[in-house]
Design a protein around this motif. Structure first.
Motif, PDB file in Angstrom:
ATOM      1  N   ALA A 181       0.994  -1.097  -0.122  1.00 29.44           N
ATOM      2  CA  ALA A 181       0.051  -0.136   0.117  1.00 29.44           C
ATOM      3  C   ALA A 181       1.018   1.220   0.084  1.00 29.44           C
ATOM      4  CB  ALA A 181      -0.889  -0.057   1.054  1.00 29.44           C
ATOM      5  N   VAL A 182       1.958   1.472   0.841  1.00 22.13           N
ATOM      6  CA  VAL A 182       2.911   2.266   0.878  1.00 22.13           C
ATOM      7  C   VAL A 182       3.288   2.600  -0.534  1.00 22.13           C
ATOM      8  CG1 VAL A 182       4.842   3.302   1.953  1.00 22.13           C
ATOM      9  CG2 VAL A 182       3.385   2.365   3.490  1.00 22.13           C
ATOM     10  N   GLN A 183       3.960   1.439  -0.899  1.00 24.48           N
ATOM     11  CA  GLN A 183       4.494   1.671  -2.585  1.00 24.48           C
ATOM     12  C   GLN A 183       3.496   2.506  -3.675  1.00 24.48           C
ATOM     13  OE1 GLN A 183       5.767  -2.283  -2.987  1.00 24.48           O
ATOM     14  NE2 GLN A 183       8.244  -1.863  -2.520  1.00 24.48           N
ATOM     15  N   ARG A 184       2.239   1.699  -3.481  1.00 22.96           N
ATOM     16  CA  ARG A 184       1.299   2.300  -4.393  1.00 22.96           C
ATOM     17  C   ARG A 184       1.004   3.925  -4.196  1.00 22.96           C
ATOM     18  NH1 ARG A 184      -1.580  -1.484  -7.341  1.00 22.96           N
ATOM     19  NH2 ARG A 184      -3.105   0.118  -7.991  1.00 22.96           N
ATOM     20  N   LEU A 185       0.770   3.959  -2.914  1.00 21.50           N
ATOM     21  CA  LEU A 185       0.282   5.410  -2.542  1.00 21.50           C
ATOM     22  C   LEU A 185       1.555   6.535  -2.921  1.00 21.50           C
ATOM     23  CD1 LEU A 185      -1.304   4.883   0.702  1.00 21.50           C
ATOM     24  CD2 LEU A 185      -2.446   5.634  -1.277  1.00 21.50           C
ATOM     25  N   ALA A 186       2.825   5.942  -2.762  1.00 22.02           N
ATOM     26  CA  ALA A 186       4.047   6.838  -2.958  1.00 22.02           C
ATOM     27  C   ALA A 186       4.096   7.129  -4.358  1.00 22.02           C
ATOM     28  CB  ALA A 186       5.217   6.304  -2.466  1.00 22.02           C
ATOM     29  N   GLU A 187       3.688   6.053  -5.231  1.00 22.30           N
ATOM     30  CA  GLU A 187       3.598   6.021  -6.867  1.00 22.30           C
ATOM     31  C   GLU A 187       2.923   6.957  -7.342  1.00 22.30           C
ATOM     32  OE1 GLU A 187       5.167   1.515  -7.313  1.00 22.30           O
ATOM     33  OE2 GLU A 187       3.301   1.943  -7.914  1.00 22.30           O
ATOM     34  N   ASN A 188       1.549   7.079  -6.400  1.00 22.32           N
ATOM     35  CA  ASN A 188       0.594   7.994  -6.830  1.00 22.32           C
ATOM     36  C   ASN A 188       0.556   9.366  -6.080  1.00 22.32           C
ATOM     37  OD1 ASN A 188      -1.562   6.346  -8.720  1.00 22.32           O
ATOM     38  ND2 ASN A 188      -0.834   4.820  -7.134  1.00 22.32           N
ATOM     39  N   GLY A 189       1.588   9.745  -5.612  1.00 18.97           N
ATOM     40  CA  GLY A 189       1.762  11.092  -4.945  1.00 18.97           C
ATOM     41  C   GLY A 189       1.200  11.211  -3.632  1.00 18.97           C
ATOM     42  N   VAL A 190       0.880  10.253  -2.837  1.00 16.22           N
ATOM     43  CA  VAL A 190       0.528  10.481  -1.756  1.00 16.22           C
ATOM     44  C   VAL A 190       1.489  10.035  -0.483  1.00 16.22           C
ATOM     45  CG1 VAL A 190      -1.230   9.675   0.140  1.00 16.22           C
ATOM     46  CG2 VAL A 190      -1.987   9.563  -2.240  1.00 16.22           C
TER      47      VAL A 190
END
Ligand code: KIV
Length: 266
Positions: free
Chosen positions: A122-131
């Motif tokens: 989740a952290v990886q996906r959020l970081a990739e999406n600018g969160v």
């Protein structure tokens, strides 16, 4: 005060300037906290307990978090707003992305998720999406039923090793901040020294890069009559809530809060 960003917080860590975080749930308290110099406003799901009167944070919904985030945003004057994703609102990646979008669009600059290495995807996906993500470790109140109560975490070799590994995995996954709740002070200091991202503590001793308290706790207000060991009543001896906020900021910045008596041993 210029707007606080992640860069500001990273610089504060590098310079050894303590970061102050305080929970806020509405515009008026958000404004007063900003005026006292609080850098991060946490729209915590603790609102389920201190605002709604529940006996845990579990009943809080994403819509309620978005509502309070929007209230805080209207009162904010330059602080960074971090919002909790509530219980079971990030159980799948799809849910996580959709619910983050909801609270970010309501005004959050960062989301806070509770957990350990299980949060890495989740952290990886959020970081990739600018969160930007703040990962909350140690005593994670959404897991109170698994823990069998609000208990200190990270005691003993095995738990301490697991906490160190979780913190490292989350940082490597792209977490922008870590929050340690109710962990032994020495362990929290070690994690803060090792981490390259800011580490905020609550019941984690004075060695972290910053501190957070729940607004009602630090004003000496309690529905249950029980005060956790790590809380200091900053209203005591002050003439106004603004003075209490200023005293909190000063005490965190000068290192007088938390004192040894507010922390836990291994
Ligand atoms: O919800 C909250 O207020 C929190 C703090 C206890 C850190 O997570």
């Amino acid at each position: 005060m210029p707007d606080v960003t992640l860069t500001t917080l990273q610089e504060m860590k590098r310079n050894g300037d303590k970061i102050t975080m305080l929970t806020a749930y509405d515009a008026t308290f958000a404004r007063a906290a900003c005026q006292a110099g609080v850098e991060v406003l946490l729209v915590g799901d603790s609102l389920g307990m201190v605002v709604q009167g529940n006996d845990s944070t579990l009943p809080v919904s994403v819509e309620e978090m978005a509502y309070h985030t929007a209230c805080v945003k209207r009162g904010n004057q330059g602080a960074l707003i971090a919002t909790d994703l509530p219980f079971m609102s990030y159980a799948t990646l799809e849910q996580t992305l959709a619910n983050c979008a909801r609270v970010m669009q309501a005004g959050a600059h960062m989301v806070k998720l509770e957990g350990g290495a299980n949060l890495v995807p989740a952290v990886q996906r959020l970081a990739e999406n600018g969160v930007p993500v703040c990962a909350h470790l140690g005593l994670t109140p959404q897991s109170v039923n698994l823990f069998g109560g609000y208990k200190v975490q990270g005691r003993g070799d095995a738990q301490a090793r697991r906490l160190r590994e979780d913190a490292l995995a989350l940082e490597q996954a792209g977490a922008a901040m870590l929050l340690l709740e109710c962990v032994p002070s020495d362990l929290a200091s070690e994690i803060a020294r090792t981490a390259r991202v800011p580490v905020i503590g609550i019941g984690a001793g004075a060695g972290t890069d910053g501190q957070v308290l729940v607004l009602h706790d630090m004003l000496g207000l309690s529905l249950t009559g029980r005060t956790p060991k790590f809380v200091k009543n900053f209203m005591a001896g002050q003439g106004s809530i603004q003075d209490a906020f200023a005293a909190y900021v000063k005490a965190v910045k000068d290192g007088s809060f938390p004192a040894a008596e507010h922390g836990f041993s291994a």
